[in-house]
Write a protein that holds these residues in place. Structure first.
Motif, PDB file in Angstrom:
ATOM      1  N   UNK A 104      14.235   8.478  21.089  1.00  0.00           N
ATOM      2  CA  UNK A 104      13.445   9.721  21.246  1.00  0.00           C
ATOM      3  C   UNK A 104      14.148  10.909  20.287  1.00  0.00           C
ATOM      4  N   UNK A 105      15.635  10.987  20.461  1.00  0.00           N
ATOM      5  CA  UNK A 105      16.213  11.926  19.278  1.00  0.00           C
ATOM      6  C   UNK A 105      15.968  11.576  17.988  1.00  0.00           C
ATOM      7  N   UNK A 106      15.890  10.542  17.490  1.00  0.00           N
ATOM      8  CA  UNK A 106      15.690  10.245  16.209  1.00  0.00           C
ATOM      9  C   UNK A 106      14.438  10.484  15.357  1.00  0.00           C
ATOM     10  N   UNK A 107      13.391  10.287  16.673  1.00  0.00           N
ATOM     11  CA  UNK A 107      11.858  10.756  16.163  1.00  0.00           C
ATOM     12  C   UNK A 107      11.282  11.979  16.617  1.00  0.00           C
ATOM     13  N   UNK A 108      11.960  12.612  17.333  1.00  0.00           N
ATOM     14  CA  UNK A 108      11.576  13.997  18.039  1.00  0.00           C
ATOM     15  C   UNK A 108      10.471  13.749  18.982  1.00  0.00           C
ATOM     16  N   UNK A 109      10.376  12.545  19.537  1.00  0.00           N
ATOM     17  CA  UNK A 109       9.317  12.555  20.489  1.00  0.00           C
ATOM     18  C   UNK A 109       9.841  12.434  21.942  1.00  0.00           C
ATOM     19  N   UNK A 110       9.109  12.513  22.927  1.00  0.00           N
ATOM     20  CA  UNK A 110       9.733  12.367  24.140  1.00  0.00           C
ATOM     21  C   UNK A 110       9.826  10.895  24.555  1.00  0.00           C
ATOM     22  N   UNK A 138       0.209   1.482  24.597  1.00  0.00           N
ATOM     23  CA  UNK A 138      -1.287   1.369  24.122  1.00  0.00           C
ATOM     24  C   UNK A 138      -1.263   0.444  22.823  1.00  0.00           C
ATOM     25  N   UNK A 139      -0.029  -0.266  22.866  1.00  0.00           N
ATOM     26  CA  UNK A 139      -0.151  -1.280  21.703  1.00  0.00           C
ATOM     27  C   UNK A 139       0.147  -0.574  20.331  1.00  0.00           C
ATOM     28  N   UNK A 140       0.647   0.447  20.197  1.00  0.00           N
ATOM     29  CA  UNK A 140       0.851   1.011  19.175  1.00  0.00           C
ATOM     30  C   UNK A 140       2.169   0.529  18.251  1.00  0.00           C
ATOM     31  N   UNK A 141       2.917   0.033  19.027  1.00  0.00           N
ATOM     32  CA  UNK A 141       4.341  -0.535  18.718  1.00  0.00           C
ATOM     33  C   UNK A 141       4.574  -1.831  18.724  1.00  0.00           C
ATOM     34  N   UNK A 142       5.354  -2.668  17.961  1.00  0.00           N
ATOM     35  CA  UNK A 142       5.611  -3.900  18.396  1.00  0.00           C
ATOM     36  C   UNK A 142       6.271  -4.042  19.711  1.00  0.00           C
ATOM     37  N   UNK A 194      16.856  -2.255  30.112  1.00  0.00           N
ATOM     38  CA  UNK A 194      16.407  -0.875  29.298  1.00  0.00           C
ATOM     39  C   UNK A 194      16.163  -1.265  27.797  1.00  0.00           C
ATOM     40  N   UNK A 195      15.123  -0.476  27.267  1.00  0.00           N
ATOM     41  CA  UNK A 195      14.561  -0.526  26.042  1.00  0.00           C
ATOM     42  C   UNK A 195      15.760  -0.423  24.980  1.00  0.00           C
ATOM     43  N   UNK A 196      15.535  -1.301  23.783  1.00  0.00           N
ATOM     44  CA  UNK A 196      16.385  -1.067  22.738  1.00  0.00           C
ATOM     45  C   UNK A 196      15.595  -0.873  21.469  1.00  0.00           C
ATOM     46  N   UNK A 197      15.527   0.093  20.679  1.00  0.00           N
ATOM     47  CA  UNK A 197      14.754   0.324  19.801  1.00  0.00           C
ATOM     48  C   UNK A 197      15.557  -0.125  18.358  1.00  0.00           C
ATOM     49  N   UNK A 198      14.796  -0.793  17.359  1.00  0.00           N
ATOM     50  CA  UNK A 198      15.538  -1.193  16.179  1.00  0.00           C
ATOM     51  C   UNK A 198      15.120  -0.258  15.061  1.00  0.00           C
ATOM     52  N   UNK A 199      15.795  -0.287  14.068  1.00  0.00           N
ATOM     53  CA  UNK A 199      15.499   0.710  12.884  1.00  0.00           C
ATOM     54  C   UNK A 199      13.868   0.642  12.460  1.00  0.00           C
ATOM     55  N   UNK A 200      13.584  -0.827  12.511  1.00  0.00           N
ATOM     56  CA  UNK A 200      12.083  -1.108  12.257  1.00  0.00           C
ATOM     57  C   UNK A 200      11.220  -0.293  13.183  1.00  0.00           C
ATOM     58  N   UNK A 201      11.592  -0.487  14.375  1.00  0.00           N
ATOM     59  CA  UNK A 201      10.830   0.326  15.615  1.00  0.00           C
ATOM     60  C   UNK A 201      10.875   1.616  15.241  1.00  0.00           C
ATOM     61  N   UNK A 249      11.099   3.061  12.340  1.00  0.00           N
ATOM     62  CA  UNK A 249      10.004   3.281  11.369  1.00  0.00           C
ATOM     63  C   UNK A 249       8.884   3.329  11.664  1.00  0.00           C
ATOM     64  N   UNK A 250       8.394   2.361  12.396  1.00  0.00           N
ATOM     65  CA  UNK A 250       6.916   2.321  12.843  1.00  0.00           C
ATOM     66  C   UNK A 250       6.549   3.650  13.715  1.00  0.00           C
ATOM     67  N   UNK A 251       7.533   4.056  14.524  1.00  0.00           N
ATOM     68  CA  UNK A 251       7.326   5.341  15.334  1.00  0.00           C
ATOM     69  C   UNK A 251       6.851   6.474  14.221  1.00  0.00           C
ATOM     70  N   UNK A 252       7.974   6.655  13.198  1.00  0.00           N
ATOM     71  CA  UNK A 252       7.940   7.718  12.224  1.00  0.00           C
ATOM     72  C   UNK A 252       6.141   7.466  11.483  1.00  0.00           C
TER      73      UNK A 252
END
Length: 137
Positions: A10-16, A26-30, A39-46, A48-51
């Motif tokens: 959230x901090x890296x993307x500015x999203x909540x 919603x199936x917008x992310x892998x 707990x969720x663990x986001x990768x750099x690729x994830x 990138x998808x969010x951005x």
């Protein structure tokens, strides 16, 4: 490759965190990996998808169309022509909005200059107008 908690993502993307979970639902992310704790663990690729999703949303693309675009992307390279078509359409709309915004900015600048001139004239003292102090001869 680093991985990030949902707070870090959230901090890296500015999203909540809520928005990140929504995008996932919603199936917008892998599928987002989870630690043994669950707990969720986001990768750099994830991230990138969010951005990229943020960029698509910033162009005015609705969630349903972003979802369709993501589906095309995950379907494979044979969908590249369709993806180019979608992105080209949004680029055209963005260029048009930017041109309109440039016109609006120019109009605002003219109005600000006009009103600033009115204020300067209203606040001017006699010496500002004549270049002499009032009463000096």
């Amino acid at each position: 490759m680093d991985d990030y908690s949902i707070d870090e993502a959230a901090a890296r993307t500015g999203l909540t965190k809520h928005t990140l979970r929504y995008y996932e639902r919603e199936g917008l992310l892998p599928p987002i990996a989870k630690a043994s704790s669950g707990h969720r663990r986001y990768t750099d690729d994830d991230i990138g998808w969010v951005k990229f999703l943020q960029l698509l949303r910033a162009t005015g693309m609705p969630i349903r169309e972003a979802k369709a675009f993501v589906t095309l992307t995950w379907a494979g390279d044979h969908t590249i022509p369709q993806r180019v078509e979608v992105l080209t359409g949004y680029r055209s709309a963005l260029v048009e909005r930017m041109a309109q915004d440039a016109e609006h900015l120019e109009t605002l600048n003219r109005k600000i200059d006009f009103y600033s001139g009115v204020l300067q004239a209203r606040d001017a003292t006699p010496e500002d107008v004549t270049g002499e102090r009032a009463g000096a001869r």
